[in-house]
Enzyme design. Structure first.
Site, short mmCIF file in Angstrom:
data_model
loop_
_atom_site.label_atom_id
_atom_site.label_comp_id
_atom_site.label_asym_id
_atom_site.label_seq_id
_atom_site.Cartn_x
_atom_site.Cartn_y
_atom_site.Cartn_z
N ASP A 199 8.44 -8.77 -11.64
CA ASP A 199 7.64 -8.05 -12.40
C ASP A 199 7.99 -6.81 -12.34
O ASP A 199 7.50 -6.06 -11.05
CB ASP A 199 6.24 -8.46 -12.21
CG ASP A 199 5.14 -7.40 -12.95
OD1 ASP A 199 3.99 -7.81 -12.79
OD2 ASP A 199 5.68 -6.51 -13.63
N ASP A 209 -4.38 10.64 -4.33
CA ASP A 209 -3.49 9.53 -4.66
C ASP A 209 -3.12 9.89 -6.07
O ASP A 209 -3.50 10.55 -6.85
CB ASP A 209 -3.92 8.05 -5.01
CG ASP A 209 -2.87 7.01 -5.43
OD1 ASP A 209 -2.43 6.27 -4.51
OD2 ASP A 209 -2.49 7.07 -6.32
N HIS A 222 -8.16 0.99 -8.03
CA HIS A 222 -8.11 0.83 -9.25
C HIS A 222 -9.05 -0.21 -9.45
O HIS A 222 -9.40 -0.72 -10.69
CB HIS A 222 -6.81 0.30 -9.75
CG HIS A 222 -5.84 1.59 -9.65
ND1 HIS A 222 -6.03 2.89 -10.27
CD2 HIS A 222 -4.76 1.87 -8.74
CE1 HIS A 222 -4.88 3.65 -10.09
NE2 HIS A 222 -4.12 3.07 -9.32
N ASP A 225 1.51 8.76 -3.21
CA ASP A 225 2.64 8.82 -4.15
C ASP A 225 2.69 10.18 -4.49
O ASP A 225 3.42 10.22 -5.72
CB ASP A 225 2.19 7.72 -4.83
CG ASP A 225 0.73 7.37 -5.32
OD1 ASP A 225 0.31 6.21 -5.73
OD2 ASP A 225 -0.01 8.28 -4.92
N TYR A 241 5.10 5.00 -2.36
CA TYR A 241 6.31 3.96 -2.47
C TYR A 241 7.50 4.49 -1.98
O TYR A 241 8.68 3.80 -2.12
CB TYR A 241 6.01 3.71 -3.95
CG TYR A 241 4.86 3.22 -4.36
CD1 TYR A 241 3.73 4.20 -5.02
CD2 TYR A 241 4.28 1.82 -4.10
CE1 TYR A 241 2.62 3.70 -5.38
CE2 TYR A 241 3.19 1.54 -4.22
CZ TYR A 241 2.14 2.51 -5.06
OH TYR A 241 1.11 2.00 -5.13
N HIS A 286 -2.38 8.52 -8.78
CA HIS A 286 -2.94 7.65 -9.78
C HIS A 286 -4.49 7.79 -10.05
O HIS A 286 -5.33 8.04 -8.96
CB HIS A 286 -2.86 6.29 -9.71
CG HIS A 286 -1.44 5.95 -9.73
ND1 HIS A 286 -0.52 5.97 -8.73
CD2 HIS A 286 -0.48 5.52 -10.86
CE1 HIS A 286 0.76 5.52 -8.97
NE2 HIS A 286 0.86 5.21 -10.45
N ASP A 338 -0.84 -4.70 -14.10
CA ASP A 338 -0.09 -4.18 -13.13
C ASP A 338 -0.53 -4.72 -11.85
O ASP A 338 -0.63 -3.74 -11.05
CB ASP A 338 0.03 -2.67 -13.28
CG ASP A 338 0.76 -2.36 -14.52
OD1 ASP A 338 0.83 -3.14 -15.16
OD2 ASP A 338 1.54 -1.17 -14.46
#
Ligand SMILES: NCCCNCCCCCC(O)(O)C(F)(F)F
Ligand SMILES: [Zn+2]
Length: 697
Positions: free
Chosen positions: A22, A174, A137, A294, A334, A176, A94
């Site tokens: 994935d 972060d 999330h 990230d 990451y 996101h 995701d």
């Protein structure tokens, strides 16, 4: 006063991974956690922390945020076959499941709760939880973006329920948007204990008093890559105009990054011009950080350019809130090089080590300024510190998302780099600098009859022949006064010790603070490039001092100095003087911090003028914030009779957190105007003062 930094980690949380192909999930690997922990061990930071064991969150704790049906469904995943797991995963976005991820998700949430317990029970002052899976999330009934349980949202609810914490600030750095956190609290505060907006109308005098009572509430701040809704999770509600709903309005703050490549200057601008002013006004009892890395350079998701040492500063700036009660919980990150470096920078600051200097900060880029301006104007009705923000004119704000939606502009083909192209643009950056602790953290030069505070090292006054000879031709009238000479030459030798990092910071009681400051400034060694002089209170500072840019003077007082302002001679005039907390903090956060960061001094001299009127807590906040600069080399000069300031000042120089200010009233109109006027005038010289894009070329 709580001491120590908690570190929570368990290798069990590395024991799950993606079991099928994935592309969206392959970056979320167990090594993220192990390389971060190993870096802390290698740098000797893990040993300096208080190791707190992990535990599983209980059902009840998970149900503080998630629905029963979601929890029951996740409970079944350990017994699923590979096919079932794939099937189960398909309903979410995701994210992936694994037979061991439920256990790890309980440990991740439990770790955040262990951290809250340690801080609230005062076993430690602050701490960090290195966890996997991340949390911000995940929603009430859905996993999303590698997240299963919302670790930080659960921790916030837990803190309020178990410890009666009234105001929790969640800072999500972060890259996101933590939509799960936003959804969880956007109508917070709930019910009667809301942010009661009570409007008193006194018909007689026709005065409307608009009083904002902040009872119990969670303030969520997030910045995130957005690119006009083109970047995952591509939500309309991630934009700056999502401010929270009904009573929660003003308690949700979104700063969208509409371009990649954001740098340290962009991040600091947002902290100085939005987050910190609002956070001080909110006056949280606890700070939780969704610490995703990230947002650091080299990360394939963020594609930003901020360096790992920026997290040392972001952490420090937040440590001055809530009496230092800060819980950082790992989210994303990451790049297996910048992630561990950023984690180490964060933990080292939590431990109280000197901050690294941030080199060549410029100003925020145009896109960042647009986001900053949009956000400030969307939030100004809720926050006194933003009340006088200029409203954006269509001219300088390209709310491109709207224009794309209205088909006004052809959206240029997003140059989506494939995974391989991304990696081909290998980013390189300097290894963050070592941040050695000086053998003497704080030194003092005091009259013999004044006791030296615990932890401080008294420097005995003596005449340094070399120094005195240089002094003599400058301070002729003192030449006869042996004691003044001894004091001055001791101060100069103290600064020399700071340059050699033998001493961190210093404080002195002197007969004449201005003369002492002049003497220090004139006698620092030539390789001290820049000296920032901060003067609090009224008094005449000779303006020739800031000649060739080697010295920057910033004075906060109540008398409009007739001196003409210049790039290196800034005087902020507050109507009510330095006793007016909110006006003073407005000047510190909106002017002093940005200018100080851009100037990047090698020494800070903080001068408390006689009868400054500055109150203790504000003085301590200022002393704490100034540790951001010059690797913490701050020399504090106070008038001889101010013995009572010695202890409080020393405690901050020794690393104690500044006590929280009371909930700040909205700053007085005149003071905000004064700061705004000065900011507008000075932003041509100091780019970090910009908050609107019309000034960028
Ligand atoms: N090119 C791959 C697309 C990936 N799309 C999902 C990104 C999820 C980000 C998760 C995170 O970093 O926000 C967390 F902190 F939760 F781990
Ligand atoms: Zn992320």
């Amino acid at each position: 006063m709580a001491h120590g930094t908690a570190l929570i980690y368990d290798e069990e949380m590395t024991k799950y991974k993606l079991l099928w192909v994935d592309p969206a999930c392959k970056i979320e690997v167990p090594e993220r956690l192990s390389v971060s922990y190993e870096a802390l061990v290698r740098n000797g930071l893990a040993d300096r922390c208080v190791s707190i064991p992990v535990r599983e969150a209980t059902d009840a704790e998970i149900l503080l945020v998630h629905s029963d049906e979601y929890l029951e469904a996740v409970k079944k995943t350990p017994y699923m076959t590979l096919e079932d797991l794939k099937e189960f995963t398909l309903q979410f976005g995701d994210v992936y499941f694994h037979p061991n991820i439920y256990r790890c998700a309980k440990l991740a949430a439990g770790s955040a709760l262990q951290l809250v317990d340690s801080v609230m029970m005062e076993r430690v002052r602050n701490g960090m939880a290195l966890v996997r899976p991340p949390g911000h999330h995940s929603m009430r009934s859905a996993a999303s973006g590698f997240c299963v349980f919302n670790n930080v949202a659960i921790a916030a609810r837990y803190a309020k329920q178990k410890y009666g914490v009234k105001r929790v600030l969640i800072v999500d750095w972060d890259i996101h948007h933590g939509q799960g956190v936003q959804y969880c609290f956007e109508d917070d505060p709930r019910g009667v204990f809301g942010k009661g907006r009570i409007i008193f109308g006194c018909l007689k005098c026709n005065i409307l008093v608009f009083v904002l009572f902040i009872f119990n509430s969670v303030l969520y701040f997030s910045w995130h890559r957005y690119e006009h809704q083109k970047f995952w999770p591509q939500l309309r509600e991630s934009d700056y105009d999502s401010v929270g709903k009904e009573k929660g309005a003003g308690f949700n703050i979104n700063l969208p990054w509409n371009q990649v490549g954001m740098e340290n200057s962009d991040y600091l601008s947002v902290f100085c011009h939005v987050l910190l002013p609002v956070a001080y006004e909110f006056c949280p009892d606890l700070v939780l950080v969704c610490a995703g890395f990230d947002s650091a350079i080299g990360d394939p998701e963020g594609e930003m350019c901020a360096t790992p040492d920026i997290f040392a500063h972001l952490t420090h700036l937040l440590m001055n809130l809530a009496g230092g009660r800060l819980c950082a919980v790992l989210e994303g990150g990451y790049n297996l090089t910048s992630l561990p470096q950023s984690v180490c920078q964060t933990v080292q600051t939590l431990l109280g080590d000197p901050l690294p200097q941030l080199a060549n900060l410029s100003g925020p880029c145009r896109s960042a300024l647009e986001s900053l301006q949009c956000l400030r104007s969307a939030q100004k009705q809720y926050w006194g510190s933003l009340k006088h923000t200029a409203s954006p004119t269509a001219a300088n704000i390209s709310t491109k998302r709207i224009r794309i939606a209205e088909g006004e502009v052809e959206e240029e083909e997003k140059t989506e780099l494939g995974e391989e192209e991304k990696n081909s643009e290998e980013k390189v950056w300097h290894e963050p600098p070592k941040r050695p602790c000086p053998p003497i953290r704080a030194a003092s030069v005091l009259p013999d009859d004044v006791a030296c505070p615990d932890g401080c090292k008294r420097i005995t006054k003596d005449i340094h022949p070399l120094v005195v000879s240089r002094l003599k031709d400058h301070l002729v009238q003192e030449a006869e006064d042996g004691d003044a000479l001894a004091t001055f030459s001791t101060l100069v030798s103290l600064v020399q010790k700071m340059e050699k990092n033998e001493v961190g910071s210093g404080l002195a009681l002197v007969g004449d603070v201005i003369k002492a400051m002049m003497c220090v400034v004139q006698h620092v060694s030539p390789d001290l490039n820049r000296v920032l002089v901060v003067c609090v209170g009224n008094g005449k500072i000779p303006s020739h001092i800031s000649r060739d840019g080697k010295v920057l003077v910033l004075q906060i007082s109540s008398d409009a100095s007739e001196e003409q302002q210049s790039k290196h001679y800034i005087s902020v005039c507050l109507q009510k003087g330095c006793c007016n907390t909110s006006g003073f903090m407005q000047a510190v956060l909106g002017l002093l911090l940005p200018v100080g960061y851009e100037y990047n001094p090698d020494l800070v001299v903080l001068v408390r003028m006689p009868d400054s009127g500055v109150c203790d807590v504000v003085w301590k906040q200022l002393t704490g914030l100034l540790q951001s600069f010059a690797k913490g080399h701050t020399l504090v000069l106070m008038q001889e009779k101010e013995n009572s300031c010695v202890g409080p000042t020393a405690s901050i120089l020794l690393g104690d957190p500044a006590p929280p200010l009371e909930t700040l009233q909205a700053p007085d109109r005149e003071d905000v105007d004064a700061v705004e006027r000065l900011r507008r005038r000075l932003q041509a010289d100091w780019k970090l003062l910009q908050t609107t894009s019309e000034y960028t070329s």
